[in-house]
Design an enzyme around this catalytic site. Structure first.
Site, PDB file in Angstrom:
ATOM      1  N   HIS A  17       0.844  -1.203   0.000  1.00  0.00           N
ATOM      2  CA  HIS A  17       0.000   0.000   0.000  1.00  0.00           C
ATOM      3  C   HIS A  17       0.876   1.249   0.000  1.00  0.00           C
ATOM      4  O   HIS A  17       0.530   2.271  -0.584  1.00  0.00           O
ATOM      5  CB  HIS A  17      -0.904   0.036   1.243  1.00  0.00           C
ATOM      6  CG  HIS A  17      -2.006  -0.966   1.165  1.00  0.00           C
ATOM      7  ND1 HIS A  17      -3.328  -0.624   1.247  1.00  0.00           N
ATOM      8  CD2 HIS A  17      -1.984  -2.306   0.981  1.00  0.00           C
ATOM      9  CE1 HIS A  17      -4.072  -1.720   1.136  1.00  0.00           C
ATOM     10  NE2 HIS A  17      -3.265  -2.743   0.975  1.00  0.00           N
ATOM     11  N   ASP A 115      -4.753   7.062   0.797  1.00  0.00           N
ATOM     12  CA  ASP A 115      -5.025   5.872  -0.006  1.00  0.00           C
ATOM     13  C   ASP A 115      -6.363   5.276   0.411  1.00  0.00           C
ATOM     14  O   ASP A 115      -6.990   5.689   1.378  1.00  0.00           O
ATOM     15  CB  ASP A 115      -3.817   4.921   0.005  1.00  0.00           C
ATOM     16  CG  ASP A 115      -3.875   3.756   0.973  1.00  0.00           C
ATOM     17  OD1 ASP A 115      -4.887   3.585   1.663  1.00  0.00           O
ATOM     18  OD2 ASP A 115      -2.892   3.000   1.037  1.00  0.00           O
ATOM     19  N   GLN A 345      11.411  -8.407  -8.202  1.00  0.00           N
ATOM     20  CA  GLN A 345      10.418  -8.649  -9.254  1.00  0.00           C
ATOM     21  C   GLN A 345      10.569  -7.775 -10.496  1.00  0.00           C
ATOM     22  O   GLN A 345      10.482  -8.260 -11.615  1.00  0.00           O
ATOM     23  CB  GLN A 345       9.009  -8.495  -8.671  1.00  0.00           C
ATOM     24  CG  GLN A 345       7.924  -8.789  -9.704  1.00  0.00           C
ATOM     25  CD  GLN A 345       6.607  -9.111  -9.075  1.00  0.00           C
ATOM     26  OE1 GLN A 345       6.496 -10.116  -8.364  1.00  0.00           O
ATOM     27  NE2 GLN A 345       5.597  -8.296  -9.310  1.00  0.00           N
ATOM     28  N   GLU A 384      -9.197  -7.988  -4.549  1.00  0.00           N
ATOM     29  CA  GLU A 384      -9.931  -7.767  -5.810  1.00  0.00           C
ATOM     30  C   GLU A 384      -9.314  -8.553  -6.966  1.00  0.00           C
ATOM     31  O   GLU A 384      -9.563  -8.283  -8.135  1.00  0.00           O
ATOM     32  CB  GLU A 384      -9.976  -6.257  -6.109  1.00  0.00           C
ATOM     33  CG  GLU A 384      -8.812  -5.649  -6.839  1.00  0.00           C
ATOM     34  CD  GLU A 384      -7.430  -5.768  -6.207  1.00  0.00           C
ATOM     35  OE1 GLU A 384      -6.460  -5.474  -6.905  1.00  0.00           O
ATOM     36  OE2 GLU A 384      -7.289  -6.161  -5.025  1.00  0.00           O
ATOM     37  N   GLN A 385      -8.498  -9.567  -6.627  1.00  0.00           N
ATOM     38  CA  GLN A 385      -7.705 -10.233  -7.659  1.00  0.00           C
ATOM     39  C   GLN A 385      -8.539 -10.998  -8.695  1.00  0.00           C
ATOM     40  O   GLN A 385      -8.161 -11.068  -9.865  1.00  0.00           O
ATOM     41  CB  GLN A 385      -6.667 -11.135  -6.988  1.00  0.00           C
ATOM     42  CG  GLN A 385      -5.635 -10.301  -6.215  1.00  0.00           C
ATOM     43  CD  GLN A 385      -4.860 -11.083  -5.174  1.00  0.00           C
ATOM     44  OE1 GLN A 385      -4.926 -12.309  -5.121  1.00  0.00           O
ATOM     45  NE2 GLN A 385      -4.122 -10.386  -4.313  1.00  0.00           N
TER      46      GLN A 385
END
Length: 468
Positions: A17, A115, A345, A384-385
């Site tokens: 986040h 956020d 990543q 929410e994937q």
């Protein structure tokens, strides 16, 4: 000399986040010199080392304040991870108020940006003479769904997962009830109540800054701009990822030196983000599926857990490699590399030997994949994937989605089949081509295109308000 425009941002706890909202601040101060940003961060327990290390890399125009941590004992046991984050922010509101009061006594604040899970903090904006903005770190499709949720709540009786017809949102691909975000799957839960509360709060802000870009979600963005006759001021400024900062370091150099030895586009990168975990049974199936597929792979493995989001706010102590099936590492040593818990990543995805990404479909990972043009296999776990997976597979057609069996397990045969299809099948070639086109669009949006122009408009508006 121009005056400085001061912005305060409020992040919610959790590294994934913190990064998007800070990277937004980075973009702002990089392109617009007269800004100073103060980031106020609540935390559950002491702030994670990853967050502290990351914040030390920031330019001098960005300050940060860690608030007094909330003790885990103050939260009810066994609540959903989104709820834990939300409650941490709620309990931190007095400290947030105190920090803002102290800040605004020294400098006038032009805007307060919070956020999504820190939305309650925006109530303080008026008191300190600042405009209020949501930083929405997810897709335009999710934002549209969120705004549509109070209406859906009135219209639908029973659980959404039992709906026989898909939900149709303007400008988006149709959505089945089972693919709605996790907090909506039990309408009597606290998580669902919070979800609705956020949906109502978001429409009251002075603007919404969103981490997506016009070319990726043109239908959803247009629908948002038309929402209730232009009620919402929307600022799509994405893709904002850590790619810009390149601060990830592969401590051991292990991942990247292994990738250097592999043929171009031959490796499938397997990772479930900063929070995703699999059960022991599912780890076994994934290992067998990777082996069966015969493809090269780089797998970031976590210790098993029966909670899909177990690692989200926790740090790991156990060696995950001991949970692999017996003999797996020996049998696959020519083809694969398994690393514990973490890999750099952005650098992995940008490596020319990586040809696919098996992902949990968290929005940060999706945007990183888009920026590097790496096609996806969608394996959504929580939050929410699943909604993201639908958009990627059915809407943009840049991903293949794995099917789960009646026990919610993805079986090894399905894993092997889909991996082969992406890495060497005809359908995979089409997916890779569409992803390459999306990569070009993302680069253009950030170069001089839609997102850069939008950020400039927002910055000019803030400068004007602060008298610059």
């Amino acid at each position: 000399m121009a005056k400085t425009t001061h912005i305060a941002i409020i992040s919610s706890p959790g590294f994934s986040h913190l990064v998007p909202i800070i990277e937004f601040s980075n973009q702002l101060v990089k392109h617009h010199q007269n800004f100073h940003v103060t980031c106020i961060t609540p935390s559950l327990g002491s702030p994670p080392e990853s967050s502290k290390a990351y914040l030390k890399t920031l330019p001098s125009f960005i300050d940060f304040i860690f608030l007094p941590p909330i003790n885990k004992e103050q939260l009810p046991q066994g609540v959903y991870v989104g709820q834990q984050i939300q409650l941490t922010v709620s309990l931190s509101l007095p400290s947030i108020h105190e920090a803002l009061k102290s800040l605004s006594s020294k400098v006038p604040l032009t805007a307060l940006v919070a956020d999504l899970l820190a939305f309650q903090a925006l109530e303080f904006a008026k008191e300190f003479g600042a405009l209020s903005y949501f930083y929405f770190p997810l897709s335009a499709m999710i934002l549209l769904l969120l705004l549509h949720m109070p209406k859906l709540d009135e219209e639908v009786s029973g659980e959404y997962k039992d709906l026989t017809e898909p939900i149709k949102l303007q400008g988006c691909v149709p959505l089945l009830g089972v693919d709605l975000p996790a907090p909506t799957q039990n309408r009597s839960s606290e998580a669902y109540k919070s979800f609705l509360e956020r949906a109502k709060a978001i429409a009251t802000a002075d603007g919404i800054i969103i981490n997506t870009f016009l070319e990726m979600e043109s239908g959803a963005i247009r629908a948002l701009e038309e929402y209730e006759n232009g009620k919402i001021r929307l600022y799509p400024v994405g893709p904002i990822t850590q790619k810009g900062s390149r601060d990830e370091v592969d401590e051991s150099g292990k991942c990247l030196s292994w990738l250097d030895k592999q043929p171009p586009c031959s490796v499938l990168y397997v990772s479930f983000g900063s929070g995703g975990t699999l059960s022991q049974n599912q780890i076994n199936e994934l290992a067998s599926g990777l082996e069966l597929s015969g493809q090269r792979f780089l797998w970031v493995l976590r210790a098993p857990s029966n909670s899909a989001s177990a690692a989200y706010l926790e740090t790991e102590n156990e060696d995950p490699l001991k949970f692999l099936p017996s003999g797996f590492l020996e049998r696959t040593e020519e083809k694969g590399l398994v690393v514990a818990s973490w890999a750099p990543q952005v650098q992995v995805l940008s490596h020319n030997s990586v040809g696919g990404f098996l992902s949990h479909c968290g929005w940060n990972s999706i945007l990183e994949s888009v920026q590097e043009g790496v096609p996806l296999i969608a394996w959504p776990l929580f939050a929410e994937q699943k909604t993201n997976a639908v958009m990627l597979a059915d809407g943009l057609k840049v991903a293949l989605r794995l099917k789960v069996n009646e026990d919610d397990i993805v079986e090894k045969e399905e894993i092997a089949k889909v991996i082969k299809c992406l890495m060497e099948g005809e359908e995979g070639k089409g997916i890779a081509e569409r992803m390459r086109n999306l990569k070009d669009s993302a680069a253009n949006a950030l170069k001089d295109g839609s997102s850069t122009q939008t950020l400039s408009q927002l910055a000019s508006h803030w400068e004007y308000l602060s008298g610059n």
